[in-house]
Design a protein around this motif. Structure first.
Motif: not given
Length: 122
Positions: A1-28
């Protein structure tokens, strides 16, 4: 399984972020999954875990009520919705997959993504 994480960044306190993890080569759908994070000079800590069906989840006490882990096996993705972010949430976030049962130890997971940086300013 190859995993690719994304969605990080810079945010102020109280804010929100959404991280994603996409898999390839095999089904999660064959794996339990989790999110970990590592701040500079600290160990890699468990954040959240989810069973292969998505029917069971677990969270670190420090993120309960603020973070939500979910997965879409049809899309081969896992997400971490983070809200009410605090400066102490600053870290590199890693997604991971393993045969299960999902747990809070990094030893429970076999496959790791490359990490995505989350920075929360005060």
């Amino acid at each position: 399984v190859q995993l690719q994480a994304s969605g990080g960044g810079f945010v102020q306190a109280g804010g929100s972020l959404r991280l994603s993890c996409k898999a390839s080569r095999r089904t999660l759908r064959n794996y339990d999954m989790g999110w970990f994070r590592q701040a500079p000079g600290k160990e890699r800590d468990f954040v959240a875990g989810i069973s292969r069906s998505g029917g069971s989840t677990d969270y670190a006490e420090s993120v309960k009520g603020r973070f939500t882990i979910s997965r879409d096996n049809a899309e081969n993705t896992m997400t971490l919705q983070m809200s009410s972010l605090k400066p102490e949430d600053t870290a590199v976030y890693y997604c991971a997959a393993g045969p299960g049962p999902y747990g809070s130890s990094w030893l429970d997971y076999e496959y790791w993504g490359q990490g995505t940086q989350v920075t929360v300013s005060s």
